[in-house]
Design a protein around this motif. Structure first.
Motif, PDB file in Angstrom:
ATOM      1  N   ASP A   2      91.395  78.040 102.726  1.00 26.65           N
ATOM      2  CA  ASP A   2      90.071  78.601 103.009  1.00 26.65           C
ATOM      3  C   ASP A   2      89.139  77.544 103.584  1.00 26.65           C
ATOM      4  OD1 ASP A   2      90.447  81.311 101.784  1.00 26.65           O
ATOM      5  OD2 ASP A   2      90.754  80.108  99.978  1.00 26.65           O
ATOM      6  N   LEU A   3      89.289  76.309 103.103  1.00 28.77           N
ATOM      7  CA  LEU A   3      88.416  75.214 103.523  1.00 28.77           C
ATOM      8  C   LEU A   3      89.237  73.942 103.716  1.00 28.77           C
ATOM      9  CD1 LEU A   3      85.230  75.297 101.225  1.00 28.77           C
ATOM     10  CD2 LEU A   3      85.292  75.638 103.695  1.00 28.77           C
ATOM     11  N   ALA A   4      88.787  73.121 104.650  1.00 26.46           N
ATOM     12  CA  ALA A   4      89.334  71.778 104.803  1.00 26.46           C
ATOM     13  C   ALA A   4      88.158  70.805 104.817  1.00 26.46           C
ATOM     14  CB  ALA A   4      90.144  71.656 106.091  1.00 26.46           C
ATOM     15  N   ILE A   5      88.237  69.759 104.021  1.00 23.13           N
ATOM     16  CA  ILE A   5      87.205  68.726 103.996  1.00 23.13           C
ATOM     17  C   ILE A   5      87.708  67.554 104.832  1.00 23.13           C
ATOM     18  CG2 ILE A   5      85.734  67.296 102.555  1.00 23.13           C
ATOM     19  CD1 ILE A   5      85.487  70.353 102.115  1.00 23.13           C
ATOM     20  N   ARG A   6      86.889  67.132 105.790  1.00 20.17           N
ATOM     21  CA  ARG A   6      87.278  66.055 106.697  1.00 20.17           C
ATOM     22  C   ARG A   6      86.145  65.028 106.794  1.00 20.17           C
ATOM     23  NH1 ARG A   6      91.517  67.701 105.969  1.00 20.17           N
ATOM     24  NH2 ARG A   6      92.941  68.850 107.335  1.00 20.17           N
ATOM     25  N   LEU A  28      77.204  55.549 109.367  1.00 20.03           N
ATOM     26  CA  LEU A  28      77.283  56.775 108.578  1.00 20.03           C
ATOM     27  C   LEU A  28      78.471  57.611 109.022  1.00 20.03           C
ATOM     28  CD1 LEU A  28      73.491  57.762 108.543  1.00 20.03           C
ATOM     29  CD2 LEU A  28      74.776  56.485 106.815  1.00 20.03           C
ATOM     30  N   TYR A  29      79.398  57.837 108.094  1.00 19.70           N
ATOM     31  CA  TYR A  29      80.559  58.682 108.356  1.00 19.70           C
ATOM     32  C   TYR A  29      80.219  60.112 107.946  1.00 19.70           C
ATOM     33  CZ  TYR A  29      84.859  56.372 109.874  1.00 19.70           C
ATOM     34  OH  TYR A  29      85.841  55.789 110.614  1.00 19.70           O
ATOM     35  N   ASP A  30      80.308  61.036 108.891  1.00 16.54           N
ATOM     36  CA  ASP A  30      80.048  62.438 108.577  1.00 16.54           C
ATOM     37  C   ASP A  30      81.184  63.019 107.744  1.00 16.54           C
ATOM     38  OD1 ASP A  30      77.677  62.461 109.941  1.00 16.54           O
ATOM     39  OD2 ASP A  30      78.519  63.278 111.788  1.00 16.54           O
ATOM     40  N   CYS A  31      80.815  63.850 106.801  1.00 20.72           N
ATOM     41  CA  CYS A  31      81.783  64.599 105.995  1.00 20.72           C
ATOM     42  C   CYS A  31      81.580  66.085 106.301  1.00 20.72           C
ATOM     43  CB  CYS A  31      81.573  64.345 104.504  1.00 20.72           C
ATOM     44  SG  CYS A  31      81.535  62.592 104.054  1.00 20.72           S
ATOM     45  N   HIS A  32      82.624  66.761 106.745  1.00 19.40           N
ATOM     46  CA  HIS A  32      82.521  68.151 107.174  1.00 19.40           C
ATOM     47  C   HIS A  32      83.351  69.075 106.290  1.00 19.40           C
ATOM     48  CE1 HIS A  32      81.304  66.142 110.984  1.00 19.40           C
ATOM     49  NE2 HIS A  32      80.549  67.202 111.128  1.00 19.40           N
ATOM     50  N   ALA A  33      82.867  70.291 106.143  1.00 18.51           N
ATOM     51  CA  ALA A  33      83.654  71.383 105.573  1.00 18.51           C
ATOM     52  C   ALA A  33      84.037  72.301 106.728  1.00 18.51           C
ATOM     53  CB  ALA A  33      82.845  72.138 104.521  1.00 18.51           C
ATOM     54  N   LEU A  34      85.329  72.514 106.918  1.00 19.35           N
ATOM     55  CA  LEU A  34      85.833  73.309 108.026  1.00 19.35           C
ATOM     56  C   LEU A  34      86.391  74.630 107.501  1.00 19.35           C
ATOM     57  CD1 LEU A  34      85.849  70.336 109.111  1.00 19.35           C
ATOM     58  CD2 LEU A  34      87.825  70.965 110.481  1.00 19.35           C
ATOM     59  N   ARG A  35      86.112  75.696 108.231  1.00 14.52           N
ATOM     60  CA  ARG A  35      86.665  77.013 107.892  1.00 14.52           C
ATOM     61  C   ARG A  35      86.976  77.756 109.176  1.00 14.52           C
ATOM     62  NH1 ARG A  35      82.936  81.020 108.836  1.00 14.52           N
ATOM     63  NH2 ARG A  35      80.742  80.381 108.989  1.00 14.52           N
ATOM     64  N   LEU A  36      87.774  78.793 109.053  1.00 13.86           N
ATOM     65  CA  LEU A  36      88.090  79.611 110.209  1.00 13.86           C
ATOM     66  C   LEU A  36      86.910  80.495 110.569  1.00 13.86           C
ATOM     67  CD1 LEU A  36      91.746  80.758 109.381  1.00 13.86           C
ATOM     68  CD2 LEU A  36      91.028  79.034 111.039  1.00 13.86           C
ATOM     69  N   GLN A  37      86.694  80.702 111.860  1.00 15.86           N
ATOM     70  CA  GLN A  37      85.651  81.611 112.315  1.00 15.86           C
ATOM     71  C   GLN A  37      86.062  83.035 111.984  1.00 15.86           C
ATOM     72  OE1 GLN A  37      84.902  81.393 116.516  1.00 15.86           O
ATOM     73  NE2 GLN A  37      82.799  82.105 116.290  1.00 15.86           N
ATOM     74  N   ALA A  38      85.172  83.792 111.365  1.00 10.74           N
ATOM     75  CA  ALA A  38      85.471  85.168 110.962  1.00 10.74           C
ATOM     76  C   ALA A  38      84.170  85.955 110.913  1.00 10.74           C
ATOM     77  CB  ALA A  38      86.158  85.192 109.597  1.00 10.74           C
ATOM     78  N   PRO A  39      84.248  87.282 111.089  1.00  9.73           N
ATOM     79  CA  PRO A  39      83.018  88.091 111.040  1.00  9.73           C
ATOM     80  C   PRO A  39      82.306  88.018 109.698  1.00  9.73           C
ATOM     81  CG  PRO A  39      84.844  89.353 111.973  1.00  9.73           C
ATOM     82  CD  PRO A  39      85.423  88.088 111.414  1.00  9.73           C
ATOM     83  N   HIS A  40      83.093  87.852 108.625  1.00  8.60           N
ATOM     84  CA  HIS A  40      82.504  87.837 107.289  1.00  8.60           C
ATOM     85  C   HIS A  40      82.918  86.576 106.553  1.00  8.60           C
ATOM     86  CE1 HIS A  40      81.286  88.828 103.278  1.00  8.60           C
ATOM     87  NE2 HIS A  40      82.528  88.960 102.860  1.00  8.60           N
ATOM     88  N   MET A  72      91.812  68.395 101.190  1.00  9.55           N
ATOM     89  CA  MET A  72      90.836  67.308 101.306  1.00  9.55           C
ATOM     90  C   MET A  72      91.552  65.968 101.281  1.00  9.55           C
ATOM     91  SD  MET A  72      89.387  67.700  97.410  1.00  9.55           S
ATOM     92  CE  MET A  72      89.699  69.475  97.433  1.00  9.55           C
ATOM     93  N   PRO A  73      90.921  64.903 101.829  1.00 11.80           N
ATOM     94  CA  PRO A  73      91.506  63.555 101.722  1.00 11.80           C
ATOM     95  C   PRO A  73      91.674  63.175 100.252  1.00 11.80           C
ATOM     96  CG  PRO A  73      89.686  63.588 103.291  1.00 11.80           C
ATOM     97  CD  PRO A  73      89.662  64.903 102.589  1.00 11.80           C
ATOM     98  N   ALA A  74      92.752  62.481  99.945  1.00  7.73           N
ATOM     99  CA  ALA A  74      93.095  62.224  98.551  1.00  7.73           C
ATOM    100  C   ALA A  74      91.994  61.491  97.790  1.00  7.73           C
ATOM    101  CB  ALA A  74      94.409  61.434  98.491  1.00  7.73           C
ATOM    102  N   HIS A  75      91.535  60.373  98.323  1.00  2.38           N
ATOM    103  CA  HIS A  75      90.582  59.556  97.568  1.00  2.38           C
ATOM    104  C   HIS A  75      89.199  60.196  97.527  1.00  2.38           C
ATOM    105  CE1 HIS A  75      88.144  56.075  96.406  1.00  2.38           C
ATOM    106  NE2 HIS A  75      89.241  55.647  95.838  1.00  2.38           N
ATOM    107  N   PHE A  76      88.690  60.569  98.662  1.00  2.00           N
ATOM    108  CA  PHE A  76      87.374  61.216  98.720  1.00  2.00           C
ATOM    109  C   PHE A  76      87.394  62.517  97.922  1.00  2.00           C
ATOM    110  CE2 PHE A  76      84.231  63.912 101.043  1.00  2.00           C
ATOM    111  CZ  PHE A  76      83.098  63.163 100.755  1.00  2.00           C
TER     112      PHE A  76
END
Length: 300
Positions: free
Chosen positions: A140-144, A267-279, A98-102
């Motif tokens: 597992d996750l990236a916050i952007r 408004l700045y969007d905040c996203h949680a990113l993950r890899l596409q997977a069946p489960h 994740m970004p350091a400050h946020f």
């Protein structure tokens, strides 16, 4: 015969290269493996495997059917795993970048609370403005925040939107006045956010027609830390464009003044990113859900 079981036997026979190997792996007899494959062929009305006493090979249709069966079986396994998740607690290590400050002010408190709720969950958190790679770095996750690049194989969920505002100290306003519209910012000193090696970030403003105006302010102070920008603005060094949640207490305490109050917030969007997977692992789903609930409360 059960169709899904027959599909599983068929896929195993193709993967291992023979009925005998599939029989040993699935604890079945060789003839039973053959029965499962013939059941599928009779039901489909198409031959799947060309068989001789020495070798077996997929037909063209069998090859296409094999690929579809793999997808179906993967989805079945994912559905079963989802049901199992509902009966268990998240466990193992959740790795998040994740970004350091946020991340320090907003994301980390929510994830720590999640770990407190589930003692079997471990956290491995990286707070850095470097854009880590989910695959290469094993997250597992990236916050952007902000605009995302369109990348194949990545699932993004918007978990919050942070309001950006222009502010300044009372002493600066007394000395230099206040802007009344975004274009007036050009005649003021600004404190600008800048990451190392990147161009200056423009200030963005949403118009009534939903278009976005970019303003490139002039500033002799360029910092890569939002808290430091807020401190400099509080000391009267110029205008600052910052997330409202970051300066809310300063504005309520009177050490900073919100400017352009009639201007719509960008408004700045905040996203949680993950890899596409069946489960989707339970630990990832719970983390994303917790962020989607907790972050908007901080942003308001």
């Amino acid at each position: 015969m059960d169709r899904l079981e027959s599909m599983e036997v068929f896929v195993k026979a193709v993967d291992l290269g023979s009925f005998a190997a599939a029989a040993a792996a699935l604890d079945l007899s060789g003839p039973m493996v053959g029965k499962h494959v013939r059941f599928l062929e009779e039901r489909l009305g198409m031959r799947l495997i060309n068989r001789t006493t020495r070798r077996q090979s997929l037909t063209d249709f069998g090859r296409a059917y094999y690929e579809r069966c793999r997808i179906v079986l993967a989805e079945v396994q994912a559905a079963d795993a989802l049901a199992a998740d509902q009966l268990s607690e998240p466990r193992g290590t959740l790795r998040v970048t994740m970004p350091a400050h946020f991340g320090r002010h907003c994301v980390t408190p929510i994830l720590i609370e999640l770990a407190r709720r589930y003692p079997t969950l471990e956290l491995d958190l990286s707070l850095s403005d470097r854009f880590a790679d989910l695959v290469e770095d094993g997250f597992d996750l990236a916050i952007r925040t902000g605009t995302l690049d369109d990348r194949a194989g990545i699932i993004a969920r918007c978990v919050a939107r942070q309001r950006m505002i222009v502010c300044a100290s009372p002493s600066y306003i007394e000395s230099f006045g206040r802007p009344h519209q975004p274009e007036d910012i050009a005649s003021h000193q600004a404190i600008v956010y800048r990451r190392l090696g990147q161009a200056l970030q423009p200030w963005l403003f949403t118009r009534d027609d939903d278009s976005v105006t970019q303003i490139a302010p002039a500033g002799r102070l360029r910092l890569d830390d939002l808290d430091a920008i807020a401190d400099a603005a509080t000391d009267g060094m110029g205008l600052a464009w910052l997330p409202y949640w970051l300066v809310r207490q300063r504005i309520e305490g009177g050490t900073l003044v919100r400017l352009l109050p009639e201007q719509r917030d960008y408004l700045y969007d905040c996203h949680a990113l993950r890899l596409q997977a069946p489960h989707l692992p339970l630990k990832v789903r719970l983390a994303v859900d917790a962020l989607a609930v907790g972050l908007p409360k901080m942003m308001s």
